[in-house]
Design an enzyme around this catalytic site. Structure first.
Site, PDB file in Angstrom:
ATOM      1  N   GLU A   1      -2.072  -8.974   3.892  1.00 57.68           N
ATOM      2  CA  GLU A   1      -2.151  -9.449   5.285  1.00 57.68           C
ATOM      3  C   GLU A   1      -3.585  -9.615   5.774  1.00 57.68           C
ATOM      4  O   GLU A   1      -3.807 -10.279   6.782  1.00 57.68           O
ATOM      5  CB  GLU A   1      -1.381  -8.493   6.220  1.00 57.68           C
ATOM      6  CG  GLU A   1      -1.983  -7.108   6.439  1.00 57.68           C
ATOM      7  CD  GLU A   1      -1.676  -6.103   5.324  1.00 57.68           C
ATOM      8  OE1 GLU A   1      -1.294  -6.539   4.221  1.00 57.68           O
ATOM      9  OE2 GLU A   1      -1.863  -4.897   5.557  1.00 57.68           O
TER      10      GLU A   1
ATOM     11  N   HIS B   1      -3.665  -5.187   0.235  1.00 57.59           N
ATOM     12  CA  HIS B   1      -3.181  -5.636   1.551  1.00 57.59           C
ATOM     13  C   HIS B   1      -3.191  -7.163   1.642  1.00 57.59           C
ATOM     14  O   HIS B   1      -4.223  -7.749   1.969  1.00 57.59           O
ATOM     15  CB  HIS B   1      -4.075  -5.062   2.661  1.00 57.59           C
ATOM     16  CG  HIS B   1      -3.857  -3.604   2.890  1.00 57.59           C
ATOM     17  ND1 HIS B   1      -2.936  -3.115   3.785  1.00 57.59           N
ATOM     18  CD2 HIS B   1      -4.433  -2.519   2.311  1.00 57.59           C
ATOM     19  CE1 HIS B   1      -2.944  -1.805   3.760  1.00 57.59           C
ATOM     20  NE2 HIS B   1      -3.849  -1.407   2.877  1.00 57.59           N
TER      21      HIS B   1
ATOM     22  N   ASP C   1      -0.084 -14.473  30.435  1.00 54.20           N
ATOM     23  CA  ASP C   1       1.292 -14.032  30.193  1.00 54.20           C
ATOM     24  C   ASP C   1       2.198 -14.290  31.398  1.00 54.20           C
ATOM     25  O   ASP C   1       3.270 -14.881  31.265  1.00 54.20           O
ATOM     26  CB  ASP C   1       1.314 -12.542  29.824  1.00 54.20           C
ATOM     27  CG  ASP C   1       0.432 -12.237  28.623  1.00 54.20           C
ATOM     28  OD1 ASP C   1       0.109 -13.183  27.885  1.00 54.20           O
ATOM     29  OD2 ASP C   1       0.065 -11.064  28.423  1.00 54.20           O
ATOM     30  N   SER C   2       1.765 -13.849  32.577  1.00 48.79           N
ATOM     31  CA  SER C   2       2.652 -14.031  33.735  1.00 48.79           C
ATOM     32  C   SER C   2       2.786 -15.518  34.064  1.00 48.79           C
ATOM     33  O   SER C   2       3.854 -15.974  34.487  1.00 48.79           O
ATOM     34  CB  SER C   2       2.166 -13.232  34.943  1.00 48.79           C
ATOM     35  OG  SER C   2       0.912 -13.680  35.388  1.00 48.79           O
ATOM     36  N   SER C   3       1.727 -16.301  33.829  1.00 49.76           N
ATOM     37  CA  SER C   3       1.806 -17.731  34.139  1.00 49.76           C
ATOM     38  C   SER C   3       2.792 -18.441  33.212  1.00 49.76           C
ATOM     39  O   SER C   3       3.610 -19.251  33.659  1.00 49.76           O
ATOM     40  CB  SER C   3       0.433 -18.398  34.008  1.00 49.76           C
ATOM     41  OG  SER C   3      -0.503 -17.747  34.821  1.00 49.76           O
TER      42      SER C   3
ATOM     43  N   SER D   1      -0.383 -13.031  38.151  1.00 50.94           N
ATOM     44  CA  SER D   1      -1.708 -12.405  38.213  1.00 50.94           C
ATOM     45  C   SER D   1      -2.814 -13.428  37.982  1.00 50.94           C
ATOM     46  O   SER D   1      -3.986 -13.108  38.102  1.00 50.94           O
ATOM     47  CB  SER D   1      -1.803 -11.338  37.124  1.00 50.94           C
ATOM     48  OG  SER D   1      -1.800 -11.965  35.853  1.00 50.94           O
ATOM     49  N   GLY D   2      -2.434 -14.642  37.593  1.00 53.31           N
ATOM     50  CA  GLY D   2      -3.455 -15.608  37.201  1.00 53.31           C
ATOM     51  C   GLY D   2      -3.682 -15.571  35.699  1.00 53.31           C
ATOM     52  O   GLY D   2      -4.311 -16.452  35.136  1.00 53.31           O
ATOM     53  N   GLY D   3      -3.169 -14.537  35.042  1.00 53.61           N
ATOM     54  CA  GLY D   3      -3.352 -14.403  33.590  1.00 53.61           C
ATOM     55  C   GLY D   3      -2.367 -15.262  32.811  1.00 53.61           C
ATOM     56  O   GLY D   3      -1.439 -15.837  33.383  1.00 53.61           O
TER      57      GLY D   3
ATOM     58  N   CYS E   1       0.835  -1.207   0.000  1.00 58.64           N
ATOM     59  CA  CYS E   1       0.000   0.000   0.000  1.00 58.64           C
ATOM     60  C   CYS E   1       0.872   1.261   0.000  1.00 58.64           C
ATOM     61  O   CYS E   1       1.549   1.520  -0.987  1.00 58.64           O
ATOM     62  CB  CYS E   1      -0.972  -0.050   1.178  1.00 58.64           C
ATOM     63  SG  CYS E   1      -2.281   1.151   0.986  1.00 58.64           S
TER      64      CYS E   1
END
Ligand code: XMP
Length: 536
Positions: free
Chosen positions: A169, A167, A225-227, A221-223, A79
């Protein structure tokens, strides 16, 4: 050396999507601001120039010195990227008679060109531009046209440079992935060795080298990413990792207990801190949303620090920061609109260095790594949950009783979303699979729970509102709850999810019948923007 593709960001909304598509080709890529090409980096095997909200003729348009890479490594302009390459090399870019937006078909294309390997006639592509290329540079040839766009794609005859005005993508460019594969794999020579397994092996080795025998602290945090960050670090350094999980009292129903159990099963060394009394007492009577957030943030840092300080010889603070948190997305003024946020307020005297093992991953890749590490599916596919928890989902002041009401209603809603499955095909199925949800395709269909089809769901207690109802022969005068469910890829924008009516009817009935204190259920049909995902 890990090969990589560089995507130079000129401010398009789809730049991250280009990155995701390249990663889906098992190829590592980095998204960098348009003017930050890493000169001298031998691991770069190709460059993609993104779209932009600007016209190349705008005085503020982002411009780049193409000689940094043209002629050295393959280049693909998309583009604005295609228009800029033309403009910078003596071609012509002019305002299109009418904005070219939406579906188009490649009526002619050069089937012998490496970029179009495997393309079928009339392939559908997606256009979105106000300017159009009316003349290409001298040493270039047109390699594809649509009905309205003569130079839908062109290529240099001198250098490895390709440019497409559509595009590839986006999903509506039906063979877009094929085009990107042709560029990344065939033209740039990617070995396609970027996988969850290779990431785990390399990262564990790197973490061992980086951290050695030092002690590391990580806030859980239980989420997801941190887990995942914790399990990865645990694999690398074992008991030298200490995780801290703070319960502020406003988590989901039984979440602290359940997640602690999961963490223990995963062999993590976790200190669980129940600080709910402190949070409830500091929040008593506070109704202003910002004030609530500030108190929770301050209390969280205090509680976390008090625990962290007990680990006297800690040298590192690990975080589950992921790639989209760090990409410096450009808005039209060139300002950074989303930047890296470190945990603020850790005591300076602790001199902790930052360790961010997931900093190169997109969310779907974090999930794949979690699976590779053998983590349970319910932990991996968890929806995002705000740090201040249910506090930002209770309008008005916060009391333990209100939290109890909201937890009960939310539990019914979330369990319902997990249990209700529907069949998906086509674009919807692909979107869900691309987000990393494991499902088997059968006869072109996948069966997925509503929970896995959406980005995030939650329940909001409108505790400042009461309405009249009737239950049996009794008049009730109680609070409504609002159900929220959104689809999104990054939480920057979101659409409300079109949940089935029979599901909503069932959940509404169950909440009103079972949760004392609630006599009305509403569904939030606002998108972001202009609303936000959370109510406060
Ligand atoms: P909004 O409400 O701004 O939310 O549309 C966007 C995403 O961010 C989450 N969120 C938070 N996450 N701490 C967090 O860790 C917070 O204070 C916070 N506030 C909102 C929200 O749940 C959504 O995923």
């Amino acid at each position: 050396m890990q090969q990589k593709i560089i995507i130079l960001d000129f401010g398009s909304q789809t730049t991250q999507l280009i990155g995701r598509r390249v990663r889906e080709l098992d190829t590592f890529c980095e998204i960098l601001p348009y003017n930050k090409f890493p000169q001298g980096d031998e691991s770069v095997i190709g460059v993609i120039l993104s779209g932009s909200p600007y016209s190349v003729h705008d005085p503020e348009a982002f411009k780049v010195d193409l000689s940094q890479f043209v002629g050295r490594i393959p280049v693909l302009g998309i583009c604005y990227g295609a228009q800029f390459i033309s403009y910078a090399n003596g071609g012509k870019v002019e305002k299109a008679d009418s904005r070219e937006y939406g579906r188009a078909n490649l009526m002619q294309f050069d089937a012998d060109n490496a970029l179009f390997k495997g393309f079928t006639p009339n392939s559908q592509v997606w256009m979105s531009h106000g300017d159009t290329i009316t003349a290409i540079p001298e040493d270039c040839k047109c390699i594809a046209s649509t009905k309205n766009v003569k130079y839908a794609a062109y290529a240099s005859t001198k250098n490895p440079v390709w440019a497409v005005q559509f595009h590839p993508e986006v999903f509506h460019s039906v063979q877009g992935t094929q085009l990107l594969k042709n560029f990344v794999v065939d033209i740039c020579g990617s070995k396609q060795d970027w996988s969850a397994a290779s990431f785990v092996d390399t990262t564990v080795a790197e973490l061992k080298a980086q951290v050695g025998n030092d002690r590391v602290i990580l806030g859980l945090s239980g989420g997801v990413d941190s887990s995942v960050a914790a399990v990865l670090l645990n694999k690398a350094i074992g008991k030298n990792l200490t995780c801290i999980f703070v319960d502020h009292g406003m988590l989901r129903k039984n979440e602290f207990r359940d997640v602690m159990h999961d963490y223990e099963c995963l062999g993590l060394n976790v200190i669980g801190v129940d600080a709910s009394e402190k949070f409830f007492s500091d929040l008593a009577g506070v109704t202003d949303p910002e004030q609530k957030r500030k108190i929770i943030g301050r209390d969280f840092v205090e509680v976390f620090n008090a625990e962290a300080k007990k680990i006297e010889d800690a040298k590192w603070l690990a975080q589950g920061t992921i790639y989209p948190d760090r990409i410096e997305s450009l808005n039209i003024t060139g300002k950074v609109i989303k930047s890296h946020h470190n945990v603020g307020g850790l005591p300076k005297e602790m001199h902790l260095s930052l360790c961010e093992p997931l900093k190169w991953l997109f969310k779907d890749e974090v999930r794949r790594v979690g699976r590779q590490l053998g983590m349970p599916e319910h932990l991996i596919t968890r929806h995002p949950f705000p740090g201040p928890g249910l506090a930002v989902r209770i309008l008005g002041d916060i009391t333990p009783e209100k939290v109890r009401i909201l937890q009960d209603a939310d539990d019914i809603y979330i369990r319902g979303l997990r249990e209700y499955k529907t069949k998906l095909s086509g674009e919807e199925a692909r979107r869900v699979l691309a987000a990393g949800v494991p499902a088997d395709m059968k006869d072109g269909e996948i069966e997925v729970s509503l929970y896995d089809q959406i980005w995030q769901a939650g329940t909001v207690l409108l505790s400042t509102v009461r309405s009249v109802g009737v239950m049996g022969d009794e008049r009730t005068y109680e609070h409504p709850v609002a159900l929220r469910a959104v689809t999104s890829t990054d939480a920057m924008t979101a659409d409300w999810a079109h949940l089935p009516y029979d599901f909503m009817a069932k959940v509404s009935n169950e909440i009103i019948n079972k949760v004392r204190g609630v006599n009305r259920v509403c569904y939030d049909i606002s998108s972001k923007p202009p609303s936000t995902i959370e109510w406060e």
